[in-house]
Design a protein around this motif. Structure first.
Motif, PDB file in Angstrom:
ATOM      1  N   TYR A  36     -15.069  27.735  15.717  1.00  0.00           N
ATOM      2  CA  TYR A  36     -14.225  26.803  14.979  1.00  0.00           C
ATOM      3  C   TYR A  36     -12.829  26.792  15.587  1.00  0.00           C
ATOM      4  CZ  TYR A  36     -17.474  26.177  11.060  1.00  0.00           C
ATOM      5  OH  TYR A  36     -18.554  25.841  10.283  1.00  0.00           O
ATOM      6  N   GLY A  41      -2.004  24.530   9.480  1.00  0.00           N
ATOM      7  CA  GLY A  41      -2.002  23.808   8.210  1.00  0.00           C
ATOM      8  C   GLY A  41      -3.263  23.018   7.923  1.00  0.00           C
ATOM      9  N   LYS A  42      -4.295  23.215   8.724  1.00  0.00           N
ATOM     10  CA  LYS A  42      -5.542  22.465   8.535  1.00  0.00           C
ATOM     11  C   LYS A  42      -6.719  23.409   8.356  1.00  0.00           C
ATOM     12  CE  LYS A  42      -4.099  18.426  11.178  1.00  0.00           C
ATOM     13  NZ  LYS A  42      -4.453  17.502  12.282  1.00  0.00           N
ATOM     14  N   GLY A  43      -7.831  22.848   7.901  1.00  0.00           N
ATOM     15  CA  GLY A  43      -9.051  23.631   7.776  1.00  0.00           C
ATOM     16  C   GLY A  43      -9.732  23.795   9.120  1.00  0.00           C
ATOM     17  N   PRO A  44     -10.609  24.792   9.252  1.00  0.00           N
ATOM     18  CA  PRO A  44     -11.354  24.976  10.500  1.00  0.00           C
ATOM     19  C   PRO A  44     -12.205  23.759  10.823  1.00  0.00           C
ATOM     20  CG  PRO A  44     -11.522  26.926   9.112  1.00  0.00           C
ATOM     21  CD  PRO A  44     -10.903  25.856   8.274  1.00  0.00           C
ATOM     22  N   PHE A  89     -11.750  30.647  15.989  1.00  0.00           N
ATOM     23  CA  PHE A  89     -12.538  31.673  15.300  1.00  0.00           C
ATOM     24  C   PHE A  89     -13.995  31.548  15.696  1.00  0.00           C
ATOM     25  CE2 PHE A  89      -9.505  33.324  12.316  1.00  0.00           C
ATOM     26  CZ  PHE A  89      -8.660  32.268  12.012  1.00  0.00           C
ATOM     27  N   PHE A 103     -16.559  35.139   9.387  1.00  0.00           N
ATOM     28  CA  PHE A 103     -15.637  34.849  10.471  1.00  0.00           C
ATOM     29  C   PHE A 103     -15.172  36.116  11.166  1.00  0.00           C
ATOM     30  CE2 PHE A 103     -14.557  30.355  10.309  1.00  0.00           C
ATOM     31  CZ  PHE A 103     -15.159  29.976   9.121  1.00  0.00           C
TER      32      PHE A 103
ATOM     33  N   ARG B   9      -3.030  19.565  -1.860  1.00  0.00           N
ATOM     34  CA  ARG B   9      -2.837  20.217  -0.574  1.00  0.00           C
ATOM     35  C   ARG B   9      -1.893  21.417  -0.707  1.00  0.00           C
ATOM     36  NH1 ARG B   9      -3.416  17.888   4.298  1.00  0.00           N
ATOM     37  NH2 ARG B   9      -3.104  20.046   4.961  1.00  0.00           N
ATOM     38  N   TYR B  33     -18.678  26.671  -0.697  1.00  0.00           N
ATOM     39  CA  TYR B  33     -18.031  27.965  -0.513  1.00  0.00           C
ATOM     40  C   TYR B  33     -16.539  27.874  -0.851  1.00  0.00           C
ATOM     41  CZ  TYR B  33     -21.800  28.259   3.040  1.00  0.00           C
ATOM     42  OH  TYR B  33     -22.997  28.215   3.723  1.00  0.00           O
ATOM     43  N   TYR B  35     -13.189  30.061   0.430  1.00  0.00           N
ATOM     44  CA  TYR B  35     -12.636  31.091   1.289  1.00  0.00           C
ATOM     45  C   TYR B  35     -11.146  31.240   0.984  1.00  0.00           C
ATOM     46  CZ  TYR B  35     -16.669  31.099   4.517  1.00  0.00           C
ATOM     47  OH  TYR B  35     -17.916  31.215   5.087  1.00  0.00           O
ATOM     48  N   GLN B  37      -7.676  32.438   2.907  1.00  0.00           N
ATOM     49  CA  GLN B  37      -7.158  32.735   4.244  1.00  0.00           C
ATOM     50  C   GLN B  37      -5.665  33.052   4.154  1.00  0.00           C
ATOM     51  OE1 GLN B  37      -7.295  29.607   7.238  1.00  0.00           O
ATOM     52  NE2 GLN B  37      -7.525  31.133   8.869  1.00  0.00           N
ATOM     53  N   PRO B  43     -10.589  33.443   7.705  1.00  0.00           N
ATOM     54  CA  PRO B  43     -11.006  33.112   6.339  1.00  0.00           C
ATOM     55  C   PRO B  43     -11.923  34.202   5.789  1.00  0.00           C
ATOM     56  CG  PRO B  43     -11.230  31.201   7.776  1.00  0.00           C
ATOM     57  CD  PRO B  43     -10.954  32.381   8.658  1.00  0.00           C
ATOM     58  N   MET B  88      -3.883  30.343   1.821  1.00  0.00           N
ATOM     59  CA  MET B  88      -4.569  29.059   1.958  1.00  0.00           C
ATOM     60  C   MET B  88      -5.974  29.257   1.398  1.00  0.00           C
ATOM     61  SD  MET B  88      -4.612  25.907   3.298  1.00  0.00           S
ATOM     62  CE  MET B  88      -3.883  25.602   4.909  1.00  0.00           C
ATOM     63  N   LEU B  90      -9.662  27.634   1.183  1.00  0.00           N
ATOM     64  CA  LEU B  90     -10.498  26.670   1.890  1.00  0.00           C
ATOM     65  C   LEU B  90     -11.823  26.496   1.175  1.00  0.00           C
ATOM     66  CD1 LEU B  90      -9.873  28.115   5.457  1.00  0.00           C
ATOM     67  CD2 LEU B  90      -9.102  25.868   4.687  1.00  0.00           C
ATOM     68  N   PHE B 104     -18.839  22.503   6.807  1.00  0.00           N
ATOM     69  CA  PHE B 104     -17.756  21.543   6.904  1.00  0.00           C
ATOM     70  C   PHE B 104     -16.636  21.986   5.979  1.00  0.00           C
ATOM     71  CE2 PHE B 104     -19.808  18.133   9.276  1.00  0.00           C
ATOM     72  CZ  PHE B 104     -21.139  18.491   9.169  1.00  0.00           C
ATOM     73  N   PHE B 105     -15.435  22.044   6.505  1.00  0.00           N
ATOM     74  CA  PHE B 105     -14.291  22.538   5.735  1.00  0.00           C
ATOM     75  C   PHE B 105     -13.389  21.410   5.283  1.00  0.00           C
ATOM     76  CE2 PHE B 105     -14.264  27.148   5.957  1.00  0.00           C
ATOM     77  CZ  PHE B 105     -15.255  27.381   6.897  1.00  0.00           C
ATOM     78  N   GLY B 106     -12.775  21.627   4.126  1.00  0.00           N
ATOM     79  CA  GLY B 106     -11.690  20.768   3.696  1.00  0.00           C
ATOM     80  C   GLY B 106     -10.399  21.180   4.377  1.00  0.00           C
ATOM     81  N   GLN B 107      -9.337  20.465   4.067  1.00  0.00           N
ATOM     82  CA  GLN B 107      -8.048  20.742   4.691  1.00  0.00           C
ATOM     83  C   GLN B 107      -7.334  21.925   4.044  1.00  0.00           C
ATOM     84  OE1 GLN B 107      -7.789  19.566   7.520  1.00  0.00           O
ATOM     85  NE2 GLN B 107      -6.891  17.548   7.581  1.00  0.00           N
ATOM     86  N   ARG B 110      -2.759  25.132   0.004  1.00  0.00           N
ATOM     87  CA  ARG B 110      -1.868  26.279   0.211  1.00  0.00           C
ATOM     88  C   ARG B 110      -1.227  26.638  -1.121  1.00  0.00           C
ATOM     89  NH1 ARG B 110      -0.288  29.206   4.048  1.00  0.00           N
ATOM     90  NH2 ARG B 110      -1.051  27.846   5.706  1.00  0.00           N
TER      91      ARG B 110
END
Lengths: 113, 114
Positions: A36, A41-44, A89, A103, B9, B33, B35, B37, B43, B88, B90, B104-107, B110
């Motif tokens: 990944y 500031g973003k997701g993997p 990662f 991870f 966000r 899921y 997570y 981080q 994560p 953060m 996730l 698939f991850f979201g943004q 925080r």
């Protein structure tokens, strides 16, 4: 340049160089591995994956190598670009019958123009 | 088009004040899921749902709870946030049984605790 994963969490390269990011995984029963990319500031974000019955897989500018003997995974990025700067990662998926990504420690890649 | 959406966000909450983070997905995946981080760390899985089946990680504090009212939505509840819970968060989804098993991850959300 080459990263040794846990002991060198930051890899700095010049634009155009090839980058190699390494990862040591823990579970010999893991069946599936993913790399990944995570920008600040973003997701993997998924880059490339490989199953345990393979030792190499290629994508666009990226190649993943798997060495099950020493439980080692690497990500090679060809012609690294400034947009490749991020934390990378590796993640493993144990063959436990359900999806549970674990991870590894990340490596920060810094690409200078 | 965003497939895993996390709201908000950015979330600021007071020490000890309950807070809820939300996640929705348009992928119709059966696994979701959460997570956590922290800065410069990988994560860490808190828990996951396989359909409606909740699976808690052994080291997830009791302070963290989750709800999944339907396939599309999943919530993370932090009952009494402490300063150490700033991170953060996730959300991710995957479809069990797919050859890849890609998540698939979201943004992310925080969370700041003041």
């Amino acid at each position: 340049g080459e990263s040794v994963g846990l002991h060198l969490p930051t890899l700095s390269v010049q634009e155009g160089d090839n980058s190699i990011i390494n990862c040591a995984y823990s579970n010999s029963a893991s069946d599936y591995f993913i790399w990944y990319k995570q920008e600040s500031g973003k997701g993997p974000q998924f880059i490339i994956d490989i199953r345990s019955n393979m030792d190499k897989r290629q994508g666009q500018r990226v190649t993943v190598l798997l060495n099950k003997t020493v439980k080692h995974l690497s990500l090679q990025i060809a012609a690294t670009q400034p947009g490749d700067s991020a934390v990378y990662f590796c993640a493993e998926l144990p063959d436990t019958g359900f999806q549970k990504l674990v991870f590894g420690t990340g490596t920060r890649l810094l690409v200078s123009p | 088009d965003a497939m895993v959406i996390q709201n908000p966000r950015y979330q600021v909450t007071q020490f000890g004040k309950p807070v809820t983070l939300s996640c929705s997905q348009t992928l119709n995946h059966n696994v979701m899921y959460w997570y956590q981080q922290k800065s410069s760390q990988a994560p860490k899985l808190l828990f996951h749902y396989y359909d409606k089946d909740f699976n808690n990680e052994a080291d997830t504090p009791d302070n963290f709870q989750s709800r999944r009212p339907n396939t599309s939505f999943c919530f993370l509840d932090i009952r009494s946030p402490g300063l150490g819970d700033a991170a953060m968060y996730l959300c991710a989804t995957s479809r069990h049984g797919t050859p890849g098993g890609e998540a698939f991850f979201g943004q992310g959300t925080r969370l700041t605790v003041v």
